[in-house]
Design a protein around this motif. Structure first.
Motif, PDB file in Angstrom:
ATOM      1  N   GLU A 223      38.311  33.330  28.280  1.00  0.00           N
ATOM      2  CA  GLU A 223      39.322  33.098  29.148  1.00  0.00           C
ATOM      3  C   GLU A 223      40.511  33.215  28.638  1.00  0.00           C
ATOM      4  OE1 GLU A 223      41.284  29.483  31.551  1.00  0.00           O
ATOM      5  OE2 GLU A 223      39.324  29.391  31.109  1.00  0.00           O
TER       6      GLU A 223
ATOM      7  N   SER B 268      34.924  34.333  19.860  1.00  0.00           N
ATOM      8  CA  SER B 268      33.967  34.425  20.638  1.00  0.00           C
ATOM      9  C   SER B 268      32.320  34.242  19.914  1.00  0.00           C
ATOM     10  CB  SER B 268      34.093  36.010  21.445  1.00  0.00           C
ATOM     11  OG  SER B 268      32.694  36.341  21.719  1.00  0.00           O
TER      12      SER B 268
ATOM     13  N   ASP C 142      37.127  43.299  25.488  1.00  0.00           N
ATOM     14  CA  ASP C 142      37.099  42.442  26.489  1.00  0.00           C
ATOM     15  C   ASP C 142      35.968  41.254  25.485  1.00  0.00           C
ATOM     16  OD1 ASP C 142      36.463  40.448  28.023  1.00  0.00           O
ATOM     17  OD2 ASP C 142      34.802  41.497  29.406  1.00  0.00           O
ATOM     18  N   HIS C 143      36.535  39.998  25.158  1.00  0.00           N
ATOM     19  CA  HIS C 143      35.767  39.407  24.377  1.00  0.00           C
ATOM     20  C   HIS C 143      35.167  38.220  24.996  1.00  0.00           C
ATOM     21  CE1 HIS C 143      37.683  41.217  20.942  1.00  0.00           C
ATOM     22  NE2 HIS C 143      38.626  41.279  21.504  1.00  0.00           N
ATOM     23  N   GLY C 144      35.083  38.361  26.389  1.00  0.00           N
ATOM     24  CA  GLY C 144      34.396  37.358  27.009  1.00  0.00           C
ATOM     25  C   GLY C 144      34.963  35.805  26.977  1.00  0.00           C
TER      26      GLY C 144
ATOM     27  N   THR D   1      35.449  29.403  24.114  1.00  0.00           N
ATOM     28  CA  THR D   1      35.510  29.977  25.532  1.00  0.00           C
ATOM     29  C   THR D   1      37.005  30.254  26.198  1.00  0.00           C
ATOM     30  OG1 THR D   1      35.616  27.729  26.311  1.00  0.00           O
ATOM     31  CG2 THR D   1      33.499  28.673  26.080  1.00  0.00           C
TER      32      THR D   1
END
Ligand code: TYD
Ligand code: MG
Length: 462
Positions: free
Chosen positions: A448, A424, A444-446, A429
């Motif tokens: 997908e 990240s 949560d690493h942002g 992504t």
């Protein structure tokens, strides 16, 4: 400060690092446990009458509830954000830091730039930092400092290798920061061995640590990494110091990475990126772009994998090329990954994922000359080979990790969160990861996230 000199020379002893046996002379082989090369010089401090009075100023046991929050204030910043972040927000009073790296990577350059920044930070209060070089003359050090625009009146240079003299200068000068370049060139006259010997490195580091802790002066040691990847005196220093930061770079590339390997005052997941120019090190604020820019975007056979050896995440690009066999049978050539592992992965690809390249020539390379020996890159290698075989490129901002089993199943790996955090940070992504890891993520690493349980699914998702 205690007076030291040849007149009070203590006797050296040689202790076996494996069984503790003590000899008065150095021997190649320990007569007790018969190990070779384990005798290391030490100062003979025992031997006399045992004094059983407690030393003055002893610490007293205290309940954890009564301990006040140790607010680590007064951190000294060096003004280079990439460095300060890795150090956990600057240098804490009395911090004892080891700056390690291969010879020639740029440790002295980084150090002089840091020290210049520190003198600027504390210039208001008549700031002084002491830069001791055991490798170069004052003239050489000054020349480099001038080249990288790191000249400041508060930056005091000393060319000295004698520990006792260094400590006496430090006691007189009372610098705000002490830097030793490098610990391998410093020797104590109390020991007989040459600078760089395990005993010397250990003794000098120990005495410098006592100095740092007693005076509160942050002390930075430069240490060369030896051929087997350890800082002289196998791991001797790592447990003594408060923080170990490594300066890394690949041969030929101008980019350098500063990473904390251990840090009592901050996180070890931070990294700083620099570019070596003719005018010194320049901070690279946006490493993701730099990292992606060097890859052949849209080329089949290129996949980025996340390796985390010893919990330190490193993202590397795996490249694969599949070509018609040059000889009668398909050959495998690999650089950076184990060839047996590659053979196994090709068999799994053929038998479990309907991607048969067994009769073709397969080349696999880890870009940048890195060597990765972790099963977590299995899935990435398999994806790279499949991508090359099918001439279908993998999206450049997709990361892949996971171990492959012989049944074609994707197995969980350790440090999934650490790998994702690094991805990240570097601008990725999307990530294909083992389903078992997906279910147990802490943060949560942002990104997908695509949970994968079988190799065939991974190839379909790509
Ligand atoms: P140096 O800091 O001396 O490395 P180390 O202390 O880790 O051994 O720097 C090593 C290399 O960096 C040297 O070969 C030349 C290069 N360099 C530059 O490219 N630009 C510069 O401004 C400086 C000072 C060095
Ligand atoms: Mg140097």
């Amino acid at each position: 400060m205690a007076k030291t000199g040849r007149t009070q020379r203590s006797k050296s002893i040689y202790r076996c690092q494996s069984c503790g046996h003590v000899e008065p002379r150095w021997l190649g082989k320990c007569p007790e446990c018969e190990e070779w090369g384990t005798l290391v010089e030490e100062l003979d401090i025992g031997g006399g009458k045992v004094d059983d009075r407690p030393p003055p100023d002893v610490a007293t046991p205290v309940s954890i509830a009564e301990v006040e929050d140790l607010e680590i204030t007064n951190r000294l910043n060096c003004g280079m954000e990439e460095v300060d972040r890795v150090l956990g927000g600057g240098l804490v009073p009395g911090a004892f830091v080891l700056l390690g790296g291969d010879p020639g990577v740029g440790k002295s350059t980084l150090l002089v730039q840091m020290l210049k920044g520190i003198t600027e930070e504390i210039a208001g209060e008549d700031g002084r930092v002491l830069y001791v070089s055991g490798e170069e003359s004052v003239g050489q050090t000054a020349l480099r400092a001038r080249r990288v625009d790191a000249v400041a009146p508060g930056l005091i240079l000393l060319a000295e290798t004698n520990l006792e003299r260094i400590l006496s200068h430090a006691a007189k000068l009372r610098p705000h920061v002490l830097a030793i370049d490098s610990i391998q060139t410093i020797f104590s006259e109390l020991l007989d061995s040459i600078p760089g010997a395990v005993g010397q490195v250990r003794e000098c580091a120990g005495r410098l640590m006592s100095y740092a802790k007693a005076s509160g002066v942050p002390t930075i040691l430069v240490g060369h990494v030896t051929k087997d990847g350890q800082i002289a005196g196998p791991k001797t220093l790592e447990h003594v110091v408060d923080a170990v930061v490594y300066f890394e770079g690949e041969g030929g590339s101008p980019y350098r990475i500063l990473r904390a390997h251990k840090n009592r005052f901050g996180s070890t997941q931070e990294m700083g990126v620099f570019e070596m120019r003719s005018s010194g090190l320049r901070e690279v604020r946006n490493p993701s772009e730099l990292f992606l820019a060097e890859r052949p975007v849209g080329a089949p056979g290129s996949v980025v994998v996340a390796s985390a050896e010893g919990s330190r995440p490193i993202l590397v690009e795996v490249q694969a090329l599949v070509a018609p066999p040059s000889a009668g049978v398909g050959r495998r050539t690999s650089a950076g990954v184990d060839s047996n592992r590659l053979a196994l992965l090709l068999a799994v690809l053929a038998q479990r994922a309907n991607c048969d390249v067994l009769t073709e020539d397969v080349f696999v390379n880890v870009a940048g000359g890195v060597r990765v020996a972790e099963p977590a890159i299995d899935l990435g290698i398999a994806c790279a080979v499949a991508s090359a075989a099918r001439s279908q490129a993998v999206d450049a901002r997709t990361l892949v990790f996971g171990e492959l089993g012989l049944a074609g199943e994707v197995r969980a790996v350790s440090f999934a969160d650490v790998r994702l955090a690094e991805a990240s940070k570097l601008g990725f992504t999307r990530c294909l990861l083992p389903a078992q890891n997906y279910e147990r993520l802490d943060q949560d690493h942002g990104l997908e996230l695509v949970a994968i349980d079988r190799l065939a699914t991974a190839l379909a998702k790509l």
